[in-house]
Scaffold this active site. Structure first.
Site, PDB file in Angstrom:
ATOM      1  N   ASP A  29      29.937  12.542 -31.740  1.00  0.00           N
ATOM      2  CA  ASP A  29      30.986  11.672 -30.982  1.00  0.00           C
ATOM      3  C   ASP A  29      32.110  11.246 -31.737  1.00  0.00           C
ATOM      4  O   ASP A  29      33.140  11.447 -31.798  1.00  0.00           O
ATOM      5  CB  ASP A  29      30.567  10.712 -29.983  1.00  0.00           C
ATOM      6  CG  ASP A  29      29.966  11.359 -28.857  1.00  0.00           C
ATOM      7  OD1 ASP A  29      30.151  12.341 -28.395  1.00  0.00           O
ATOM      8  OD2 ASP A  29      29.264  10.416 -28.111  1.00  0.00           O
TER       9      ASP A  29
ATOM     10  N   ASP B 226      31.828   6.737 -36.058  1.00  0.00           N
ATOM     11  CA  ASP B 226      30.517   6.995 -36.184  1.00  0.00           C
ATOM     12  C   ASP B 226      30.276   8.276 -37.082  1.00  0.00           C
ATOM     13  O   ASP B 226      30.804   9.283 -36.912  1.00  0.00           O
ATOM     14  CB  ASP B 226      29.702   6.976 -34.922  1.00  0.00           C
ATOM     15  CG  ASP B 226      29.367   5.531 -34.324  1.00  0.00           C
ATOM     16  OD1 ASP B 226      29.821   4.714 -35.222  1.00  0.00           O
ATOM     17  OD2 ASP B 226      29.225   5.377 -33.336  1.00  0.00           O
TER      18      ASP B 226
ATOM     19  N   GLU C  61      36.102   3.275 -34.161  1.00  0.00           N
ATOM     20  CA  GLU C  61      35.361   3.668 -32.665  1.00  0.00           C
ATOM     21  C   GLU C  61      34.481   2.723 -32.072  1.00  0.00           C
ATOM     22  O   GLU C  61      33.499   2.389 -32.737  1.00  0.00           O
ATOM     23  CB  GLU C  61      34.624   4.769 -33.195  1.00  0.00           C
ATOM     24  CG  GLU C  61      33.679   5.131 -32.030  1.00  0.00           C
ATOM     25  CD  GLU C  61      32.715   6.468 -32.470  1.00  0.00           C
ATOM     26  OE1 GLU C  61      32.763   6.844 -33.543  1.00  0.00           O
ATOM     27  OE2 GLU C  61      31.906   6.851 -31.630  1.00  0.00           O
TER      28      GLU C  61
ATOM     29  N   ASP D  52      28.508  10.623 -36.244  1.00  0.00           N
ATOM     30  CA  ASP D  52      27.509  11.707 -35.404  1.00  0.00           C
ATOM     31  C   ASP D  52      28.550  12.719 -34.654  1.00  0.00           C
ATOM     32  O   ASP D  52      29.856  12.541 -35.023  1.00  0.00           O
ATOM     33  CB  ASP D  52      26.918  10.728 -34.271  1.00  0.00           C
ATOM     34  CG  ASP D  52      27.633  10.142 -33.587  1.00  0.00           C
ATOM     35  OD1 ASP D  52      28.918  10.165 -33.495  1.00  0.00           O
ATOM     36  OD2 ASP D  52      27.140   9.112 -32.724  1.00  0.00           O
TER      37      ASP D  52
END
Ligand code: 0RA
Length: 677
Positions: A542, A538, A465, A540
């Site tokens: 997203d 990541d 990503e 997180d």
């Protein structure tokens, strides 16, 4: 009371020390399928001949993989499912409506139900109490107490004795017949006879199994809340009226699942963020020849299908006889109705199976006494007698619905006809794109940093990503065997976009050419250029969204990547914990806390914690060490279940961004929509 006490005592025929060895013959073909770690506890008398003879539960401890598949987190979760499945069976038999699952701060798991309680009286065949029999004799479950109670089985039905064998400590408490009975085990061995420790009121009836998984067998005891919660939620959808409370004392989470609407709630849940074509799901439940069939379906204005097929609460991801019955009936019923209503004219061709499944959300759940699970992963239902029953229930329910709701029927057909037209257009567009890329001669994407090795078995590709993390990964990687393809921003949501649009997307085309196997009908998995495809995003929200999108894309368009075991998910650390010169990377909150406590104990002075919000916060060395070095990293293989679970709805509900820790997830009235948020 005294009588019960006696039967309980009678049940314990001998102490463990002088109990005869129970011999179990392991068929040679199964012997070496161990996913365990080859713990060799060879004892005198064991020989490696064609037929291996092992003693009772010792066999399970020697080869845990043969019973629970693996000793990683999946095997660990398997223990929980095994115990909970037994309580759900009790609920399916109509004797229990509440189950509580609790994970202690020390990772002890306690499952309590309000069923009849496992019997404590003597089983003649074993000379032990029924309780001790179930807990110490392999495959003893369901062989007592009258037929028919055990409808589950299949995937998890290895028996609770396997859980006992793989637990360093297990306590069973039974509340029945006015008494409270307790028995304790260590690594499968009874520590004492079952004993009555008190009285129980009728309202307290039930079974509690509490176990501490064996740390010398499992790689870790880090139960994953979301995975377990997802399973419990599913069980509650599939068992109307069942309440499962799930308490995680490690970080104080407390969820209760309860769906009065059963699979109707399930369908509404799946369609929660979708525009539905008709307000009320089509639903029917029928019991025919001892087989229970339940179907619910509702169309939404999308292009994908979200149909799930369960047999005895097991998600049969490879379909089978219930899927066949449902699909045949759906296509036939809609075509017949459309002709009769003049929606399809004589000259029109019939709607295809694909047309009527576009924008379809459906749950089909069957329950039968002797399910046959087939296929390599035992996730396809084999019972041929189920096909006509599911077809009959589907046809009747759908016909009635269409006749009673003609305007809904119109809208459903508009959707199917649109699907038919779009499919034709998409086919043309796809042919064009594929021909075009064939003409372009398969040039590898410019952003790909390929590896030098050419043998796919030795190669892997990281889909990373973001360009900046992609840059770090390119520096960090082993250039010989690891390729890196950075993916910019949010790749488009494949669920909502059509095939033609999807193929126009630059990121997606880069992936397709890098992997080398093509797409759609031209796809050829044998041309895969890397044996491992690793998604690295990541840690997180997203990142988890992008992972979801990628998994969805592969699941829908290159399912062989997942079923063939090529798909993996990288596990970057969440924290860097430092004390003096010592650095430890923690992959969960729990691990962070444990490390901090350890560091604090070892030496005074400050313990520094850095939270990694993104891959970009690590330098290439750190990224290599924690996430990419094959010798030290952990990567999770994605299975089809993961891909199915790659459902944004679930993430939204369960994700860390949900502030209230205590949740009641339930529906009360069928007429009220979306209460299950
Ligand atoms: C067979 C017979 C009876 C109870 C159960 C099984 C039973 C098993 C489990 C496992 C977890 N919870 C459970 N609850 C009940 C009792 C039959 C009777 O009382 O007549």
């Amino acid at each position: 009371m005294a009588k019960n006490m006696n039967t309980a005592d009678d049940g314990v025929a001998r102490e463990r020390a002088d109990a005869p060895a129970r011999l179990q013959v392991v068929p040679p073909g199964r012997r070496d399928r161990a996913g365990g770690r080859g713990r060799s506890k060879a004892r005198d008398g064991y020989t490696a001949e064609n037929i291996q003879v092992l003693e009772g539960l010792e066999a399970v401890r020697r080869r845990p993989g043969m019973y629970i598949g693996t000793t990683d987190i999946r095997g660990l979760h398997h223990l929980v499912y095994e115990v909970v499945d037994n309580s759900v069976d009790e609920a399916l038999a109509g004797h229990c409506d509440t189950i509580e699952v609790r994970i202690g701060a020390d990772s002890r798991v306690t499952v309590t139900d309000n069923g009849r309680g496992i019997p404590v009286d003597l089983v003649k065949a074993t000379g032990k109490s029924a309780l001790e029999t179930v807990l110490t004799v392999l495959h003893a479950g369901g062989k007592f107490g009258g037929g028919g109670y055990k409808v589950s089985g299949g995937l998890h039905g290895v028996g609770v004795s396997v859980v006992n064998a793989l637990s360093e400590h297990l306590v069973a408490e039974i509340r029945r017949d006015g008494g409270r009975y307790v028995q304790e085990f260590r690594r499968g061995d009874a520590q004492a006879r079952i004993r009555k420790v008190g009285d129980s009121a009728p309202a307290e009836r039930g079974t509690t199994i509490s176990f501490m998984a064996d740390r010398t067998i499992f790689e870790s005891l880090a139960f994953d809340f979301s995975t377990l919660a997802q399973r419990f939620r599913e069980m509650c959808y599939l068992t109307k009226g069942l309440r499962i409370r799930f308490v995680d004392e490690r970080d104080d989470r407390d969820y209760t699942f309860f769906f009065e609407g059963g699979i109707v709630s399930f369908v509404r849940h799946l369609n929660k963020n979708r525009q539905v074509v008709h307000a009320r799901p089509v639903y029917a439940e029928r019991q025919i020849n001892g087989i229970n069939v339940e179907i619910a379906l509702q169309y939404f204005d999308g292009q994908t299908e979200a149909a799930f097929f369960f047999a005895n609460n097991i998600n049969t991801i490879d379909g089978g006889s219930h899927q066949t019955g449902f699909r045949t009936a759906l296509t036939r019923t809609l075509n017949e109705y459309a002709r009769k209503a003049g929606i399809l004219k004589d000259a029109d061709s019939n709607l295809t199976g694909e047309d009527v499944r576009e924008g379809l959300t459906a749950i089909v759940s069957v329950k039968l006494a002797e399910p046959q699970f087939e296929g390599q992963t035992k996730t396809r239902l084999g019972n041929a007698e189920v096909t006509p029953l599911v077809a009959q229930v589907t046809t009747e329910a759908l016909t009635q619905y269409l006749e009673e709701n003609p305007s809904d029927a119109r809208r459903i057909f508009e959707q199917c006809l649109r699907a038919a037209r779009a499919r034709e257009a998409a086919r043309k567009a796809k042919d064009l794109v594929i021909r075009k890329s064939a003409l372009e001669g398969m040039t590898l994407p410019g952003k790909l940093a390929d590896c030098s090795e050419k043998n796919p078995d030795l190669c892997e590709i990281y889909l990373v990503e973001g360009d900046s993390a992609g840059g770090s990964a390119k520096q960090a990687r082993d250039r010989r065997s690891q390729a890196v393809l950075p993916l910019r921003g949010k790749i488009l949501n494949v669920e909502r976009s059509r095939m033609d649009k999807m193929l126009g997307n630059e990121e997606i085309r880069a992936m397709i050419t890098a992997l080398g196997i093509g797409i759609g009908e031209q796809m050829d998995i044998s041309r895969l250029r890397y044996s491992r495809v690793i998604i690295m995003t990541d840690a997180d929200v997203d990142g988890s969204h992008i992972r979801t999108l990628l998994l969805t894309f592969f699941f829908r368009n290159m399912p062989e990547l997942i079923t063939g075991g090529h798909m993996f998910i990288a596990q970057p650390p969440l924290y860097r914990v430092q004390s003096g010169k010592e650095i430890h990377y923690a992959y969960s909150d729990h691990e962070r806390d444990v490390t901090v406590a350890e560091f604090a104990k070892k030496r005074k002075g400050e313990v520094g914690i850095q939270r990694y919000k993104g891959l970009g916060e690590m330098n290439p060395e750190q990224l290599w060490e924690t996430t990419m070095n094959p010798a030290t990293r952990t990567i999770l293989r994605a299975d089809v279940q993961d891909a199915v679970v790659a459902d944004e709805v679930f993430d939204m509900l369960m994700g860390d961004q949900v502030p209230p820790r205590k949740k009641f997830i339930q529906t009360h009235a069928k007429s009220v929509r979306n209460l299950d948020v």
